[in-house]
Design a protein around this motif. Structure first.
Motif, PDB file in Angstrom:
ATOM      1  N   ALA A   1      10.582  -4.608  -4.572  1.00 41.84           N
ATOM      2  CA  ALA A   1      10.274  -5.741  -5.336  1.00 41.84           C
ATOM      3  C   ALA A   1       8.820  -5.604  -5.785  1.00 41.84           C
ATOM      4  CB  ALA A   1      10.420  -6.920  -4.647  1.00 41.84           C
ATOM      5  N   GLY A   2       8.793  -4.345  -6.184  1.00 41.24           N
ATOM      6  CA  GLY A   2       7.174  -4.036  -6.725  1.00 41.24           C
ATOM      7  C   GLY A   2       7.256  -4.206  -8.335  1.00 41.24           C
ATOM      8  N   GLU A   3       7.969  -3.233  -8.976  1.00 43.76           N
ATOM      9  CA  GLU A   3       8.201  -3.353 -10.297  1.00 43.76           C
ATOM     10  C   GLU A   3       9.560  -2.844 -10.744  1.00 43.76           C
ATOM     11  OE1 GLU A   3       5.539  -0.433 -11.815  1.00 43.76           O
ATOM     12  OE2 GLU A   3       3.536  -1.351 -11.089  1.00 43.76           O
ATOM     13  N   HIS A   4      10.274  -3.936 -11.574  1.00 42.67           N
ATOM     14  CA  HIS A   4      11.728  -3.730 -12.182  1.00 42.67           C
ATOM     15  C   HIS A   4      12.347  -2.966 -11.032  1.00 42.67           C
ATOM     16  CE1 HIS A   4      10.282  -4.446 -15.998  1.00 42.67           C
ATOM     17  NE2 HIS A   4       8.965  -3.761 -15.694  1.00 42.67           N
ATOM     18  N   GLY A   5      12.824  -3.593  -9.982  1.00 42.89           N
ATOM     19  CA  GLY A   5      13.577  -3.148  -9.035  1.00 42.89           C
ATOM     20  C   GLY A   5      13.252  -1.897  -8.134  1.00 42.89           C
ATOM     21  N   ILE A   6      11.723  -1.682  -8.063  1.00 45.46           N
ATOM     22  CA  ILE A   6      11.473  -0.405  -7.177  1.00 45.46           C
ATOM     23  C   ILE A   6       9.968  -0.801  -6.755  1.00 45.46           C
ATOM     24  CG2 ILE A   6      10.426   0.624  -9.235  1.00 45.46           C
ATOM     25  CD1 ILE A   6      11.047   3.430  -7.938  1.00 45.46           C
ATOM     26  N   ALA A   7       9.542  -0.443  -5.561  1.00 47.95           N
ATOM     27  CA  ALA A   7       8.226  -0.270  -5.223  1.00 47.95           C
ATOM     28  C   ALA A   7       7.399   0.077  -6.233  1.00 47.95           C
ATOM     29  CB  ALA A   7       8.040   0.443  -3.933  1.00 47.95           C
ATOM     30  N   VAL A   8       6.101  -0.184  -6.387  1.00 52.58           N
ATOM     31  CA  VAL A   8       5.256   0.565  -7.352  1.00 52.58           C
ATOM     32  C   VAL A   8       5.117   1.930  -6.906  1.00 52.58           C
ATOM     33  CG1 VAL A   8       2.747   0.542  -7.581  1.00 52.58           C
ATOM     34  CG2 VAL A   8       3.696  -1.732  -7.238  1.00 52.58           C
ATOM     35  N   PRO A   9       5.521   2.748  -7.394  1.00 52.96           N
ATOM     36  CA  PRO A   9       5.900   4.128  -7.641  1.00 52.96           C
ATOM     37  C   PRO A   9       4.554   4.866  -6.510  1.00 52.96           C
ATOM     38  CG  PRO A   9       6.455   3.812  -9.603  1.00 52.96           C
ATOM     39  CD  PRO A   9       6.082   2.311  -9.011  1.00 52.96           C
ATOM     40  N   GLU A  10       3.393   4.441  -7.106  1.00 55.42           N
ATOM     41  CA  GLU A  10       2.279   4.944  -6.390  1.00 55.42           C
ATOM     42  C   GLU A  10       2.030   4.749  -5.012  1.00 55.42           C
ATOM     43  OE1 GLU A  10       0.961   4.427 -10.902  1.00 55.42           O
ATOM     44  OE2 GLU A  10       2.161   3.286  -9.199  1.00 55.42           O
ATOM     45  N   ASN A  11       2.612   3.307  -4.603  1.00 58.72           N
ATOM     46  CA  ASN A  11       2.735   2.997  -3.417  1.00 58.72           C
ATOM     47  C   ASN A  11       3.776   3.703  -2.418  1.00 58.72           C
ATOM     48  OD1 ASN A  11       0.865   1.091  -3.558  1.00 58.72           O
ATOM     49  ND2 ASN A  11       2.087  -0.725  -3.579  1.00 58.72           N
ATOM     50  N   ILE A  12       4.709   4.146  -3.105  1.00 54.94           N
ATOM     51  CA  ILE A  12       5.698   5.078  -2.181  1.00 54.94           C
ATOM     52  C   ILE A  12       4.853   6.370  -1.677  1.00 54.94           C
ATOM     53  CG2 ILE A  12       7.727   6.502  -2.172  1.00 54.94           C
ATOM     54  CD1 ILE A  12       8.682   4.607  -4.453  1.00 54.94           C
TER      55      ILE A  12
ATOM     56  N   GLU B   1       5.558  -4.293  -0.995  1.00 57.86           N
ATOM     57  CA  GLU B   1       5.497  -3.001  -1.773  1.00 57.86           C
ATOM     58  C   GLU B   1       4.987  -3.206  -2.938  1.00 57.86           C
ATOM     59  OE1 GLU B   1       9.848  -4.960  -1.852  1.00 57.86           O
ATOM     60  OE2 GLU B   1       7.929  -4.794  -0.814  1.00 57.86           O
ATOM     61  N   GLY B   2       4.567  -4.404  -3.838  1.00 59.67           N
ATOM     62  CA  GLY B   2       3.854  -4.418  -4.855  1.00 59.67           C
ATOM     63  C   GLY B   2       2.190  -4.853  -4.430  1.00 59.67           C
ATOM     64  N   ALA B   3       1.992  -4.664  -3.196  1.00 62.00           N
ATOM     65  CA  ALA B   3       0.544  -4.992  -3.103  1.00 62.00           C
ATOM     66  C   ALA B   3      -0.275  -3.831  -3.143  1.00 62.00           C
ATOM     67  CB  ALA B   3       0.572  -5.444  -1.449  1.00 62.00           C
ATOM     68  N   ALA B   4      -1.609  -4.058  -2.902  1.00 63.96           N
ATOM     69  CA  ALA B   4      -2.608  -2.997  -3.262  1.00 63.96           C
ATOM     70  C   ALA B   4      -2.498  -1.834  -1.800  1.00 63.96           C
ATOM     71  CB  ALA B   4      -4.060  -3.703  -2.813  1.00 63.96           C
ATOM     72  N   LYS B   5      -2.996  -0.685  -2.790  1.00 63.96           N
ATOM     73  CA  LYS B   5      -2.980   0.602  -2.103  1.00 63.96           C
ATOM     74  C   LYS B   5      -3.304   0.408  -0.443  1.00 63.96           C
ATOM     75  CE  LYS B   5      -5.113   5.257  -2.054  1.00 63.96           C
ATOM     76  NZ  LYS B   5      -5.932   6.104  -2.808  1.00 63.96           N
ATOM     77  N   GLU B   6      -4.454  -0.128  -0.228  1.00 65.62           N
ATOM     78  CA  GLU B   6      -5.136  -0.401   0.869  1.00 65.62           C
ATOM     79  C   GLU B   6      -4.070  -1.122   1.952  1.00 65.62           C
ATOM     80  OE1 GLU B   6      -8.271   0.540  -1.941  1.00 65.62           O
ATOM     81  OE2 GLU B   6      -6.524  -1.232  -1.866  1.00 65.62           O
ATOM     82  N   THR B   7      -3.660  -2.116   1.470  1.00 60.14           N
ATOM     83  CA  THR B   7      -2.448  -2.848   2.075  1.00 60.14           C
ATOM     84  C   THR B   7      -1.303  -1.960   2.744  1.00 60.14           C
ATOM     85  OG1 THR B   7      -2.930  -4.783   0.954  1.00 60.14           O
ATOM     86  CG2 THR B   7      -1.163  -4.740   2.327  1.00 60.14           C
TER      87      THR B   7
END
Length: 305
Positions: free
Chosen positions: A271-282, A244-250
């Motif tokens: 587990a992206g950032e501070h207990g949440i996925a990288v928000p843009e990845n959502i 969930e913290g990987a690159a957009k393309e992944t």
């Protein structure tokens, strides 16, 4: 029943677990579930991680690491802890669920296992307290190093179904090994396991996302999803491996392959950032499986509707 894609906060307030399941099924693989850690400082102070996830397009919010004996969501201030889930649902206008972990005392640990408090485990007392808290769904799964096994999950499904009936939707399964030696990689799940889970009363069977754990190919995942559907349950594909913290393309690749596999619910982890996925990845995951129309509508719809 409306499909979940068209539901607003007022619709969610009226749903029980069975109706939520029907709304998800009617959405044809276009439902996003974001898991967030509720017991840590949020992405940015002043709000909850659940609010960030909802703002970036999540339909369902799953709280991780909540203790039903001491319920707390960082960012929600309540006088009575027993109202914290109800208050959170008012803030985000989305269905909210929690993880409870079916720990197996006899698990063959592949690493040193953690000792969990009773309020985080799927014992009957905790299941009853979860119901009293007003959750919309429960997820019977395991965090890393917890010793959760499929055998223990099966037992907890039966107990949960007896307690919840149709009031609360039951999700069950493992997204990674959870520290158990013989239930990792390709050994996490099988057709027999998902069949047992569905027959025991699980509404939704949790499976590892395509490309998340070793051996989870599109072909194998599709076969498991087909088995789930044959048993009358829904399938959830979960990213629980920090991707969930990987690159957009992944994220986009995983999203499309999970949809090809037949997922009804698309889970993205915490587990992206501070207990949440990288928000843009959502948001990027949502765009990949349902486009701008449904993504932007979910992001923009007022909680007062």
């Amino acid at each position: 029943m409306k499909r979940l894609l068209n539901c607003t906060a007022s619709d969610f307030m009226e749903m029980n677990g069975h109706q939520l399941r029907e709304a998800i099924e009617a959405s044809e693989g276009r439902v996003v579930l974001s898991e967030v850690i509720c017991a840590t400082t949020p992405l940015y102070p002043g709000l909850t991680n659940a609010e960030y996830a909802a703002a970036f397009g999540a339909d369902l919010i799953l709280l991780n690491l909540i203790d039903v004996d001491k319920p707390n969501v960082e960012g929600v201030s309540v006088e009575n802890p027993l109202t914290v889930i109800t208050e959170l649902k008012k803030l985000i206008g989305r269905p909210v669920g929690i993880n409870l972990e079916p720990v197996d005392p006899g698990a063959d640990g592949s690493e040193m296992l953690d000792n969990l408090p009773g309020g985080r485990t799927a014992i009957p007392e905790s299941l009853k307290k979860a119901k009293d808290l007003g959750v919309d769904f429960i997820c019977l799964t395991g965090n890393p190093k917890t010793g959760v096994t499929n055998t223990a999950i099966l037992k907890s499904i039966r107990q949960a179904k007896e307690i919840f009936q149709d009031d609360i939707m039951i999700i069950a399964g493992k997204m990674h090994g959870a520290g158990v030696r013989n239930e990792a990689g390709t050994g996490i799940v099988s057709k027999d396991v998902v069949t047992e889970f569905a027959r025991a009363g699980a509404d939704v069977i949790l499976l590892p996302s395509v490309g998340s754990v070793p051996g989870t190919t599109l072909e194998k995942s599709n076969q498991l999803v087909q088995t789930v559907h044959e048993q009358g349950a829904l399938a959830l594909t979960a990213i629980g491996t920090s991707q969930e913290g990987a690159a957009k393309e992944t994220i986009q690749q995983m999203a499309l392959k999970n949809k090809m596999a037949g997922a009804d619910i698309h889970h993205i982890g915490d587990a992206g950032e501070h207990g949440i996925a990288v928000p843009e990845n959502i948001m990027d995951y949502s765009l990949a499986i349902r486009g701008k129309r449904h993504t932007y509508v979910r992001m923009a719809t007022s909680i007062n509707r």
